[in-house]
Design an enzyme around this catalytic site. Structure first.
Site, PDB file in Angstrom:
ATOM      1  N   HIS A   1      25.904  30.048  53.137  1.00  0.00           N
ATOM      2  CA  HIS A   1      25.753  29.040  52.076  1.00  0.00           C
ATOM      3  C   HIS A   1      25.728  27.637  52.680  1.00  0.00           C
ATOM      4  CE1 HIS A   1      26.171  31.753  48.549  1.00  0.00           C
ATOM      5  NE2 HIS A   1      26.754  32.514  49.467  1.00  0.00           N
TER       6      HIS A   1
ATOM      7  N   TYR B   1      36.575  32.241  55.879  1.00  0.00           N
ATOM      8  CA  TYR B   1      36.139  30.884  55.537  1.00  0.00           C
ATOM      9  C   TYR B   1      36.843  29.864  56.421  1.00  0.00           C
ATOM     10  CZ  TYR B   1      33.702  32.840  51.482  1.00  0.00           C
ATOM     11  OH  TYR B   1      32.847  33.563  50.682  1.00  0.00           O
TER      12      TYR B   1
HETATM   13  C1  HEM Z   1      32.997  39.932  53.983  1.00  0.00           C
HETATM   14  C2  HEM Z   1      32.351  39.279  53.011  1.00  0.00           C
HETATM   15  C3  HEM Z   1      31.955  37.832  53.097  1.00  0.00           C
HETATM   16  C4  HEM Z   1      31.709  37.048  54.190  1.00  0.00           C
HETATM   17  C5  HEM Z   1      31.756  37.448  55.652  1.00  0.00           C
HETATM   18  C6  HEM Z   1      31.397  35.721  53.708  1.00  0.00           C
HETATM   19  C7  HEM Z   1      31.113  34.631  54.514  1.00  0.00           C
HETATM   20  C8  HEM Z   1      31.060  33.323  54.082  1.00  0.00           C
HETATM   21  C9  HEM Z   1      31.170  32.148  54.897  1.00  0.00           C
HETATM   22  C10 HEM Z   1      31.329  32.152  56.423  1.00  0.00           C
HETATM   23  C11 HEM Z   1      31.091  31.063  54.086  1.00  0.00           C
HETATM   24  C12 HEM Z   1      31.193  29.587  54.478  1.00  0.00           C
HETATM   25  C13 HEM Z   1      32.666  29.125  54.270  1.00  0.00           C
HETATM   26  C14 HEM Z   1      32.900  27.676  54.630  1.00  0.00           C
HETATM   27  O1  HEM Z   1      32.566  27.253  55.752  1.00  0.00           O
HETATM   28  O2  HEM Z   1      33.458  26.933  53.778  1.00  0.00           O
HETATM   29  C15 HEM Z   1      30.888  31.555  52.748  1.00  0.00           C
HETATM   30  C16 HEM Z   1      30.693  30.784  51.634  1.00  0.00           C
HETATM   31  C17 HEM Z   1      30.402  31.292  50.387  1.00  0.00           C
HETATM   32  N1  HEM Z   1      30.480  32.601  49.991  1.00  0.00           N
HETATM   33 FE1  HEM Z   1      30.994  34.143  51.147  1.00  0.00          FE
HETATM   34  N2  HEM Z   1      31.411  35.722  52.338  1.00  0.00           N
HETATM   35  C18 HEM Z   1      31.741  36.995  51.922  1.00  0.00           C
HETATM   36  C19 HEM Z   1      31.857  37.425  50.619  1.00  0.00           C
HETATM   37  C20 HEM Z   1      31.431  36.718  49.534  1.00  0.00           C
HETATM   38  C21 HEM Z   1      31.383  37.218  48.191  1.00  0.00           C
HETATM   39  C22 HEM Z   1      31.826  38.607  47.726  1.00  0.00           C
HETATM   40  C23 HEM Z   1      30.878  36.229  47.424  1.00  0.00           C
HETATM   41  C24 HEM Z   1      30.647  36.335  45.958  1.00  0.00           C
HETATM   42  C25 HEM Z   1      31.179  35.576  45.059  1.00  0.00           C
HETATM   43  C26 HEM Z   1      30.621  35.067  48.285  1.00  0.00           C
HETATM   44  C27 HEM Z   1      30.119  33.830  47.892  1.00  0.00           C
HETATM   45  C28 HEM Z   1      30.118  32.693  48.675  1.00  0.00           C
HETATM   46  C29 HEM Z   1      29.754  31.370  48.197  1.00  0.00           C
HETATM   47  C30 HEM Z   1      29.226  31.006  46.812  1.00  0.00           C
HETATM   48  C31 HEM Z   1      29.953  30.498  49.268  1.00  0.00           C
HETATM   49  C32 HEM Z   1      29.735  28.986  49.276  1.00  0.00           C
HETATM   50  C33 HEM Z   1      31.036  28.308  48.831  1.00  0.00           C
HETATM   51  C34 HEM Z   1      30.894  26.804  48.903  1.00  0.00           C
HETATM   52  O3  HEM Z   1      30.013  26.262  48.198  1.00  0.00           O
HETATM   53  O4  HEM Z   1      31.642  26.173  49.670  1.00  0.00           O
HETATM   54  N3  HEM Z   1      30.980  35.414  49.545  1.00  0.00           N
HETATM   55  N4  HEM Z   1      30.887  32.924  52.769  1.00  0.00           N
END
Ligand code: HEM
Length: 312
Positions: free
Chosen positions: A32, A301
């Protein structure tokens, strides 16, 4: 095959694998990557007050900061095309502090455990001989983890919304609400757009730049707030709370917990975009479920935050 790793090492391995697979974009989230933050107000309906003591769901309106995002690690990809979009909401609680709800525009995840997610990433690695993805390996992964199939299929076919404000976002995981009398209820959230769900027709959007949806939202906000209703599905005994690849039956009772009105881009974009939106950041009246993906996200995260803050 999955390998048992300590939680902290697993988080690092997952972020390492994402970087290896998708590349690294210094200073950006490891997923993202592209996103823009906005000011908002959340007005609770009162319907949740008997089910949770959470202040933002049962009391007065609260301020919120939201971030819309494109799921890819590459922040420069054009906005048209198949990609999951995110809506992360940080509620600013009346007594100080925050609580987050993080949603995407698909209703289920593509792995039931962080180990399965790592295995899926490994299966998606390109074949060293051809440099192309080996579809057979991904198919073999789905064969061994059939519940990954529906989420992967939905994500691969996902149409592009015409606006960040015209798609439903699901928080996917179950949470538990705790009421004043101590009773507990499993719940799942989704944000339903006031403007309705509208997507691009096939073949349209070829001229969209990476900034198209941000520009579109700016024009929409100039005409008035962009609103979402927070719908909350109430679980029944036996509904799974520990598997993000599964959804609950549609006929479950759903309440309207409140309405989010997004008003304008934040004035300090650099500050808000640097924040972490963490679905495990809860408040009194809301508790984690036993979903292992939910439990893993905070550490994952934090690894991403550490790397993007240090520009590695
Ligand atoms: C093992 C599962 C997952 C991994 C490895 C993962 C990985 C990541 C990472 C690395 C980030 C960036 C975090 C940051 O630097 O602040 C992120 C952001 C995000 N993830 Fe995941 N994620 C996972 C599961 C999910 C799930 C289930 C959702 C569903 C709701 C999701 C939705 C999001 C969203 C919307 C963002 C952006 C948040 C923002 O705007 O700061 N992720 N994810």
């Amino acid at each position: 095959m999955t390998t048992e790793l300590p939680a902290s090492q697993l988080s690092v391995s997952i972020v390492d694998e994402i970087e290896q697979l998708k590349g690294t974009y210094p200073g950006y989230r490891r997923a993202h990557a592209r996103g823009v933050c906005y000011d908002a107000t959340f007005v609770p309906s009162g319907a949740a007050a008997d089910l949770t003591t959470a202040a933002h769901l049962s009391g007065e309106p609260v301020r919120a900061t939201v971030r819309f995002s494109h799921t890819d690690t590459n922040p420069h990809l054009a906005d048209a095309g198949t990609a999951v979009r995110g809506l992360a909401v940080k509620f600013h609680l009346p007594g100080g502090g925050n609580t987050d709800v993080v949603g995407v525009n698909i209703d289920r995840f593509i792995a039931a455990t962080p180990e399965d997610f790592l295995a899926l990433l490994k299966a998606a690695e390109p074949d060293p001989a051809t440099g192309a993805p080996d579809l057979g390996k991904v198919q073999a992964h789905v064969g061994a983890h059939p519940s990954a199939g529906p989420g992967l299929f939905t994500a691969s076919q996902l149409p592009t919304p015409i606006s960040y404000g015209t798609t439903t976002y699901w928080a996917i995981h179950a949470f538990f609400w705790r009421a004043a009398d101590g009773s507990r209820r499993a719940v799942r959230y989704r944000w339903v757009p006031e403007a309705g769900d509208h997507v691009l027709a096939t073949g349209e959007g070829g001229d969209w730049s990476a900034e198209h949806l941000t520009g579109e939202l700016g024009e929409r906000l100039a005409r008035g707030p962009v609103e979402f209703t927070l719908k909350v599905q109430l679980g029944e005994p036996g509904d799974p709370t520990n598997d993000a690849t599964l959804v609950w039956p549609e006929e479950r009772t759903e309440i309207t917990a409140g309405r989010l009105a997004i008003t304008a881009e934040v004035t300090d974009q650099k500050h808000w975009n640097a924040q972490v939106f963490d679905p495990t950041l809860l408040t009194e009246g809301i508790e984690l479920s036993d979903d292992p993906i939910l439990a893993a996200r905070s550490a994952i995260y934090a690894v991403s935050y550490d790397r993007r803050s240090h520009d590695r």
